[in-house]
Design a protein around this motif. Sequence first.
Motif, PDB file in Angstrom:
ATOM      1  N   LEU A  13      30.174 -32.348  27.180  1.00  0.00           N
ATOM      2  CA  LEU A  13      28.765 -31.975  27.331  1.00  0.00           C
ATOM      3  C   LEU A  13      28.581 -30.561  26.796  1.00  0.00           C
ATOM      4  CD1 LEU A  13      28.077 -33.369  30.922  1.00  0.00           C
ATOM      5  CD2 LEU A  13      27.767 -34.507  28.718  1.00  0.00           C
ATOM      6  N   ALA A  14      28.768 -30.419  25.504  1.00  0.00           N
ATOM      7  CA  ALA A  14      28.836 -29.096  24.881  1.00  0.00           C
ATOM      8  C   ALA A  14      27.541 -28.311  24.999  1.00  0.00           C
ATOM      9  CB  ALA A  14      29.213 -29.241  23.406  1.00  0.00           C
ATOM     10  N   GLY A  15      26.415 -28.991  25.150  1.00  0.00           N
ATOM     11  CA  GLY A  15      25.135 -28.293  25.234  1.00  0.00           C
ATOM     12  C   GLY A  15      24.745 -27.861  26.630  1.00  0.00           C
ATOM     13  N   LEU A  16      25.564 -28.191  27.638  1.00  0.00           N
ATOM     14  CA  LEU A  16      25.223 -27.912  29.029  1.00  0.00           C
ATOM     15  C   LEU A  16      25.114 -26.408  29.280  1.00  0.00           C
ATOM     16  CD1 LEU A  16      24.822 -30.037  31.277  1.00  0.00           C
ATOM     17  CD2 LEU A  16      27.098 -29.458  32.116  1.00  0.00           C
ATOM     18  N   THR A  17      23.998 -26.009  29.897  1.00  0.00           N
ATOM     19  CA  THR A  17      23.810 -24.594  30.243  1.00  0.00           C
ATOM     20  C   THR A  17      23.822 -24.363  31.753  1.00  0.00           C
ATOM     21  OG1 THR A  17      21.396 -24.810  30.209  1.00  0.00           O
ATOM     22  CG2 THR A  17      22.473 -24.140  28.152  1.00  0.00           C
ATOM     23  N   HIS A  18      23.492 -25.391  32.548  1.00  0.00           N
ATOM     24  CA  HIS A  18      23.474 -25.262  34.007  1.00  0.00           C
ATOM     25  C   HIS A  18      24.201 -26.457  34.633  1.00  0.00           C
ATOM     26  CE1 HIS A  18      20.174 -22.620  32.821  1.00  0.00           C
ATOM     27  NE2 HIS A  18      20.282 -22.043  34.002  1.00  0.00           N
ATOM     28  N   LEU A  19      25.161 -26.158  35.503  1.00  0.00           N
ATOM     29  CA  LEU A  19      25.931 -27.204  36.176  1.00  0.00           C
ATOM     30  C   LEU A  19      26.080 -26.843  37.646  1.00  0.00           C
ATOM     31  CD1 LEU A  19      27.691 -29.750  36.198  1.00  0.00           C
ATOM     32  CD2 LEU A  19      29.625 -28.327  35.470  1.00  0.00           C
ATOM     33  N   ASN A  20      25.629 -27.727  38.525  1.00  0.00           N
ATOM     34  CA  ASN A  20      25.709 -27.507  39.965  1.00  0.00           C
ATOM     35  C   ASN A  20      26.556 -28.606  40.599  1.00  0.00           C
ATOM     36  OD1 ASN A  20      25.338 -26.928  42.669  1.00  0.00           O
ATOM     37  ND2 ASN A  20      23.129 -26.628  42.506  1.00  0.00           N
ATOM     38  N   LEU A  21      27.739 -28.233  41.073  1.00  0.00           N
ATOM     39  CA  LEU A  21      28.654 -29.160  41.736  1.00  0.00           C
ATOM     40  C   LEU A  21      28.904 -28.731  43.185  1.00  0.00           C
ATOM     41  CD1 LEU A  21      31.266 -29.579  38.853  1.00  0.00           C
ATOM     42  CD2 LEU A  21      29.661 -31.311  39.644  1.00  0.00           C
ATOM     43  N   SER A  22      28.032 -27.935  43.726  1.00  0.00           N
ATOM     44  CA  SER A  22      28.256 -27.392  45.064  1.00  0.00           C
ATOM     45  C   SER A  22      28.067 -28.442  46.152  1.00  0.00           C
ATOM     46  CB  SER A  22      27.304 -26.222  45.317  1.00  0.00           C
ATOM     47  OG  SER A  22      25.963 -26.648  45.193  1.00  0.00           O
ATOM     48  N   LYS A  39      25.671 -21.251  31.294  1.00  0.00           N
ATOM     49  CA  LYS A  39      25.159 -19.976  31.791  1.00  0.00           C
ATOM     50  C   LYS A  39      25.257 -19.869  33.306  1.00  0.00           C
ATOM     51  CE  LYS A  39      21.841 -19.327  28.013  1.00  0.00           C
ATOM     52  NZ  LYS A  39      20.404 -19.148  27.664  1.00  0.00           N
ATOM     53  N   SER A  40      25.150 -21.008  33.991  1.00  0.00           N
ATOM     54  CA  SER A  40      25.183 -21.009  35.453  1.00  0.00           C
ATOM     55  C   SER A  40      26.084 -22.133  35.944  1.00  0.00           C
ATOM     56  CB  SER A  40      23.764 -21.189  36.010  1.00  0.00           C
ATOM     57  OG  SER A  40      23.786 -21.263  37.418  1.00  0.00           O
ATOM     58  N   LEU A  41      27.056 -21.783  36.792  1.00  0.00           N
ATOM     59  CA  LEU A  41      27.990 -22.767  37.354  1.00  0.00           C
ATOM     60  C   LEU A  41      28.087 -22.533  38.856  1.00  0.00           C
ATOM     61  CD1 LEU A  41      30.131 -24.982  37.155  1.00  0.00           C
ATOM     62  CD2 LEU A  41      31.807 -23.222  36.589  1.00  0.00           C
ATOM     63  N   VAL A  96      22.909 -24.123  48.932  1.00  0.00           N
ATOM     64  CA  VAL A  96      23.192 -24.624  47.587  1.00  0.00           C
ATOM     65  C   VAL A  96      22.149 -25.644  47.178  1.00  0.00           C
ATOM     66  CG1 VAL A  96      25.640 -24.303  47.946  1.00  0.00           C
ATOM     67  CG2 VAL A  96      24.618 -26.498  48.477  1.00  0.00           C
ATOM     68  N   ALA A  97      21.267 -25.994  48.090  1.00  0.00           N
ATOM     69  CA  ALA A  97      20.324 -27.065  47.822  1.00  0.00           C
ATOM     70  C   ALA A  97      19.065 -26.595  47.120  1.00  0.00           C
ATOM     71  CB  ALA A  97      19.939 -27.757  49.135  1.00  0.00           C
ATOM     72  N   THR A  98      19.062 -25.373  46.593  1.00  0.00           N
ATOM     73  CA  THR A  98      17.898 -24.916  45.851  1.00  0.00           C
ATOM     74  C   THR A  98      17.641 -25.846  44.681  1.00  0.00           C
ATOM     75  OG1 THR A  98      16.996 -23.143  44.504  1.00  0.00           O
ATOM     76  CG2 THR A  98      19.363 -23.287  44.617  1.00  0.00           C
ATOM     77  N   VAL A  99      16.401 -26.279  44.543  1.00  0.00           N
ATOM     78  CA  VAL A  99      16.065 -27.289  43.547  1.00  0.00           C
ATOM     79  C   VAL A  99      16.218 -26.762  42.130  1.00  0.00           C
ATOM     80  CG1 VAL A  99      14.195 -28.729  42.669  1.00  0.00           C
ATOM     81  CG2 VAL A  99      14.522 -28.476  45.131  1.00  0.00           C
ATOM     82  N   ASN A 100      15.833 -25.510  41.905  1.00  0.00           N
ATOM     83  CA  ASN A 100      15.827 -24.966  40.554  1.00  0.00           C
ATOM     84  C   ASN A 100      16.818 -23.826  40.456  1.00  0.00           C
ATOM     85  OD1 ASN A 100      15.297 -23.883  38.077  1.00  0.00           O
ATOM     86  ND2 ASN A 100      13.080 -23.834  38.322  1.00  0.00           N
ATOM     87  N   GLN A 101      17.879 -24.011  39.703  1.00  0.00           N
ATOM     88  CA  GLN A 101      18.896 -22.966  39.626  1.00  0.00           C
ATOM     89  C   GLN A 101      18.405 -21.725  38.895  1.00  0.00           C
ATOM     90  OE1 GLN A 101      23.082 -23.181  39.933  1.00  0.00           O
ATOM     91  NE2 GLN A 101      23.040 -25.090  38.822  1.00  0.00           N
ATOM     92  N   ASP A 102      17.257 -21.826  38.210  1.00  0.00           N
ATOM     93  CA  ASP A 102      16.709 -20.654  37.547  1.00  0.00           C
ATOM     94  C   ASP A 102      16.335 -19.576  38.558  1.00  0.00           C
ATOM     95  OD1 ASP A 102      17.029 -21.918  35.174  1.00  0.00           O
ATOM     96  OD2 ASP A 102      14.964 -22.627  35.055  1.00  0.00           O
ATOM     97  N   VAL A 103      16.077 -19.964  39.819  1.00  0.00           N
ATOM     98  CA  VAL A 103      15.733 -18.988  40.839  1.00  0.00           C
ATOM     99  C   VAL A 103      16.828 -18.903  41.896  1.00  0.00           C
ATOM    100  CG1 VAL A 103      13.251 -19.239  40.525  1.00  0.00           C
ATOM    101  CG2 VAL A 103      14.415 -20.729  42.130  1.00  0.00           C
TER     102      VAL A 103
END
Length: 273
Positions: free
Chosen positions: A94-103, A123-125, A254-261
């Motif tokens: 998934l080379a284009g992935l910028t945000h990944l949430n596995l929490s 950018k965000s893991l 970790v349940a924030t819907v939008n990782q941008d915030v």
Amino acid sequence: MPKGKGAKGTKVTVKIAKKAIRMTPDGRRRLTLSNMGITVFPKCLLKLTNVDELDLSRNLIQKLPENIGNFSSLRWLDLHSNKLESVPESIGNLAGLTHLNLSNNRLTSAALPSTLGLLTNLKSLNLGMNQLDDLPPTMVALDSLQELGLFDNLFISLPEFVKVLRSLTKLNVKRNPLLYVQGDGEGTLKEKPEEDVYLVHESSLCRTCLKRCKEQTERLTRGGGGGGGGGGGGDAFEEKRIRTYSGLMAPNSVATVNQDVWRIKKLEHKPIK
């Protein structure tokens, strides 16, 4: 909630998935299938090659398909609060992935593939609330990584490469048994001091987290349940009351819907208020 939910969980079809796709403000196609009781990753989703963002958070998924790497269009993948015990090696495709949430899963360090280091656009893991005590050394290649969540894990020490991730500006390692070395060279296990305030809106919390945070807030506003009395206790409790905010919960979930915030500790800067 779609029809077809039973002992085996909700069955998601291509038709159901297509109806759940929405356009984001920046023109991306986001498929949200959060909190639907899904137990098995819907392989039919791999047919939706035009989806840019996929939210499967707050479900009961235990395993990802080996060919998840075929989801080549993905830029944003949220799998927090499931029951994942492993991550397939193909995720590195998934080379284009910028945000990944596995929490908030059941991941151990052995379950993280070395191919995570191939996600060089990440950018965000978020790996918080798992059972991790180490990270794949290949992650040193994540030059674009800006945010890394490792809170509520089992880290005694952090991998050395974390210090040299050149784009990293936010790191959350709260509630890990980090080993702090004292002047005599001997280490003792200590909790990291509570330095920052982490806030999210209560609507972003899963039911369990919301209940826990409300209980903590009630204890603080009642004076922590401690033994009452005079002295300086009132001042301490007053300070804690000042640090509570209407509609917001602390600490962060970790349940924030939008990782941008996503609010986490910012390195070498003042705490986020």
